[in-house]
Design a protein around this motif. Structure first.
Motif, PDB file in Angstrom:
ATOM      1  N   ALA A 150       0.812  -1.218   0.000  1.00 56.18           N
ATOM      2  CA  ALA A 150       0.000   0.000   0.000  1.00 56.18           C
ATOM      3  C   ALA A 150       0.849   1.273   0.000  1.00 56.18           C
ATOM      4  N   PRO A 151       1.847   1.431   0.877  1.00 51.19           N
ATOM      5  CA  PRO A 151       2.662   2.649   0.820  1.00 51.19           C
ATOM      6  C   PRO A 151       3.391   2.818  -0.507  1.00 51.19           C
ATOM      7  N   ILE A 152       3.910   1.726  -1.046  1.00 49.91           N
ATOM      8  CA  ILE A 152       4.629   1.808  -2.318  1.00 49.91           C
ATOM      9  C   ILE A 152       3.689   2.233  -3.436  1.00 49.91           C
ATOM     10  N   ARG A 153       2.519   1.617  -3.501  1.00 48.87           N
ATOM     11  CA  ARG A 153       1.600   1.910  -4.599  1.00 48.87           C
ATOM     12  C   ARG A 153       0.933   3.275  -4.436  1.00 48.87           C
ATOM     13  N   ALA A 154       0.662   3.687  -3.186  1.00 48.42           N
ATOM     14  CA  ALA A 154       0.109   5.022  -2.970  1.00 48.42           C
ATOM     15  C   ALA A 154       1.092   6.088  -3.418  1.00 48.42           C
ATOM     16  N   ALA A 155       2.373   5.892  -3.086  1.00 46.91           N
ATOM     17  CA  ALA A 155       3.401   6.865  -3.476  1.00 46.91           C
ATOM     18  C   ALA A 155       3.559   6.918  -4.987  1.00 46.91           C
ATOM     19  N   ARG A 156       3.515   5.766  -5.625  1.00 43.54           N
ATOM     20  CA  ARG A 156       3.624   5.726  -7.087  1.00 43.54           C
ATOM     21  C   ARG A 156       2.418   6.389  -7.729  1.00 43.54           C
ATOM     22  N   PHE A 157       1.238   6.185  -7.147  1.00 41.76           N
ATOM     23  CA  PHE A 157       0.036   6.849  -7.660  1.00 41.76           C
ATOM     24  C   PHE A 157       0.175   8.362  -7.533  1.00 41.76           C
ATOM     25  N   LEU A 158       0.672   8.829  -6.395  1.00 42.69           N
ATOM     26  CA  LEU A 158       0.812  10.265  -6.153  1.00 42.69           C
ATOM     27  C   LEU A 158       1.809  10.885  -7.116  1.00 42.69           C
ATOM     28  N   GLY A 159       2.943  10.221  -7.322  1.00 44.06           N
ATOM     29  CA  GLY A 159       3.967  10.761  -8.211  1.00 44.06           C
ATOM     30  C   GLY A 159       4.691  11.933  -7.561  1.00 44.06           C
ATOM     31  N   ALA A 174       4.841  10.400   1.613  1.00 46.70           N
ATOM     32  CA  ALA A 174       3.541   9.735   1.519  1.00 46.70           C
ATOM     33  C   ALA A 174       3.612   8.326   2.098  1.00 46.70           C
ATOM     34  N   ARG A 175       4.653   7.606   1.783  1.00 47.42           N
ATOM     35  CA  ARG A 175       4.809   6.254   2.318  1.00 47.42           C
ATOM     36  C   ARG A 175       4.883   6.278   3.838  1.00 47.42           C
ATOM     37  N   GLN A 176       5.683   7.203   4.369  1.00 47.96           N
ATOM     38  CA  GLN A 176       5.843   7.270   5.817  1.00 47.96           C
ATOM     39  C   GLN A 176       4.547   7.657   6.512  1.00 47.96           C
ATOM     40  N   GLU A 177       3.822   8.614   5.964  1.00 49.60           N
ATOM     41  CA  GLU A 177       2.586   9.050   6.613  1.00 49.60           C
ATOM     42  C   GLU A 177       1.502   7.978   6.532  1.00 49.60           C
ATOM     43  N   LEU A 178       1.487   7.204   5.460  1.00 51.52           N
ATOM     44  CA  LEU A 178       0.508   6.125   5.374  1.00 51.52           C
ATOM     45  C   LEU A 178       0.831   5.030   6.385  1.00 51.52           C
ATOM     46  N   VAL A 179       2.113   4.718   6.561  1.00 50.22           N
ATOM     47  CA  VAL A 179       2.507   3.733   7.578  1.00 50.22           C
ATOM     48  C   VAL A 179       2.147   4.241   8.970  1.00 50.22           C
ATOM     49  N   THR A 180       2.383   5.528   9.223  1.00 47.99           N
ATOM     50  CA  THR A 180       2.030   6.105  10.530  1.00 47.99           C
ATOM     51  C   THR A 180       0.528   6.029  10.763  1.00 47.99           C
ATOM     52  N   ALA A 181      -0.263   6.362   9.729  1.00 50.36           N
ATOM     53  CA  ALA A 181      -1.721   6.278   9.851  1.00 50.36           C
ATOM     54  C   ALA A 181      -2.147   4.847  10.155  1.00 50.36           C
ATOM     55  N   ALA A 182      -1.551   3.874   9.468  1.00 53.90           N
ATOM     56  CA  ALA A 182      -1.890   2.473   9.700  1.00 53.90           C
ATOM     57  C   ALA A 182      -1.550   2.051  11.118  1.00 53.90           C
ATOM     58  N   THR A 183      -0.432   2.533  11.623  1.00 58.84           N
ATOM     59  CA  THR A 183      -0.016   2.196  12.980  1.00 58.84           C
ATOM     60  C   THR A 183      -1.062   2.667  13.995  1.00 58.84           C
ATOM     61  N   PHE A 184      -1.534   3.894  13.820  1.00 60.96           N
ATOM     62  CA  PHE A 184      -2.563   4.418  14.722  1.00 60.96           C
ATOM     63  C   PHE A 184      -3.893   3.694  14.569  1.00 60.96           C
ATOM     64  N   LEU A 185      -4.249   3.349  13.345  1.00 65.90           N
ATOM     65  CA  LEU A 185      -5.501   2.622  13.123  1.00 65.90           C
ATOM     66  C   LEU A 185      -5.466   1.255  13.794  1.00 65.90           C
ATOM     67  N   LEU A 186      -4.295   0.654  13.861  1.00 65.28           N
ATOM     68  CA  LEU A 186      -4.156  -0.680  14.426  1.00 65.28           C
ATOM     69  C   LEU A 186      -4.061  -0.691  15.939  1.00 65.28           C
TER      70      LEU A 186
END
Length: 273
Positions: free
Chosen positions: A241-250, A259-271
């Motif tokens: 997910a972080p890899i593909r989100a970042a590639r989508f964002l460009g 973007a990758r780091q913030e998505l991982v951080t968001a996932a950590t909090f969600l979990l």
């Protein structure tokens, strides 16, 4: 095609065309309003504050509705007949999807329903084919009413509609499963939508996180698989997910890394329990 691999591939007018599609359809389906809820990328758009976190706004080229399995039009017509009257017809390549040209763009309309214990496949609801997606019943139960002002596909004066859309907790469950659930498509756009929905939520990231966690106690049938997707696909920098989100964002390598780091951080909090 209604999903592109990168943000840059979406036409500049695609979001406006999707909103015009929504503002055309919603008043016509008035008698179904209790059984409908907006989900997908357009719902993300209405639940986030543009520019928060420095991320580009949500993009989409379709309008996705959750619909109750028992929905019936009765003697007053059907969902599909109402939409045919607006120019929406089954797509030749994907007949379960309705499509219409809006601003020279193909705008798709999709319906999703819940039919326990099934976790996939489709069901005929009224006279439209709806994909079976766990979590739609929670989206229908936890709706947020939002005023949307804009033009429909016919132009003329702007109109305002009060639209029922999935609130952030059920919407995050649906988006996580759309990426990494049992029938997830692993599109970068869906992973990016999760990033936006958490970091740019109109009531703040903490409220989004709390609402998602609350779905555990609300009987959301998609929650367990959403948690599985978070752990497997979102929780570390080299996950899909972080890899593909970042590639989508460009953009720059630095921006993609953020973007990758913030998505991982968001996932950590969600979990976190």
């Amino acid at each position: 095609m209604s999903k592109h691999e990168t943000f840059a591939e979406y036409p500049s007018r695609s979001l406006a065309a999707a909103e015009a599609t929504l503002l055309t359809i919603w008043p016509t389906l008035g008698r179904y309003h209790d059984d409908l809820v907006l989900v997908g990328g357009l719902a993300v758009h209405y639940l986030v504050r543009p520019g928060t976190g420095g991320w580009p706004a949500a993009v989409t080229m379709d309008v996705d509705f959750g619909i109750a399995l028992a929905t019936e039009g009765g003697q007053y017509g059907t969902v599909q007949s109402d939409l045919r009257g607006l120019g929406f017809k089954p797509d030749q390549e994907h007949p379960n999807r309705l499509v219409r040209q809006v601003e020279n763009l193909a705008m798709y309309v999709d319906f999703l329903t819940e039919a326990p214990p099934a976790t996939g496949g489709s069901r005929l609801v009224d006279d439209v084919v709806a994909s079976v997606v766990p979590g739609i019943n929670r989206a229908l139960a936890a709706r947020r009413m939002v005023k949307v002002t804009g033009h429909d596909v016919y132009g003329g004066a702007a109109k305002t509609c009060v639209i029922a859309l999935a609130d952030i907790g059920p919407l995050l469950v649906l988006k996580l499963n759309s990426f990494g659930g049992p029938t997830g498509r692993r599109h970068g756009k869906d992973a990016y939508d999760v990033l936006l929905a958490v970091t740019s939520f109109v009531d703040g990231p903490q409220a989004a996180i709390a609402a998602f966690r609350a779905e555990a106690a609300c009987g959301n049938s998609g929650y367990a698989s959403a948690i599985g997707a978070l752990r497997r696909d979102f929780s570390h920098m080299d996950a899909d997910a972080p890899i593909r989100a970042a590639r989508f964002l460009g953009g720059t390598a630095e921006n993609q890394q953020r973007a990758r780091q913030e998505l991982v951080t968001a996932a950590t909090f969600l979990l976190e329990a």
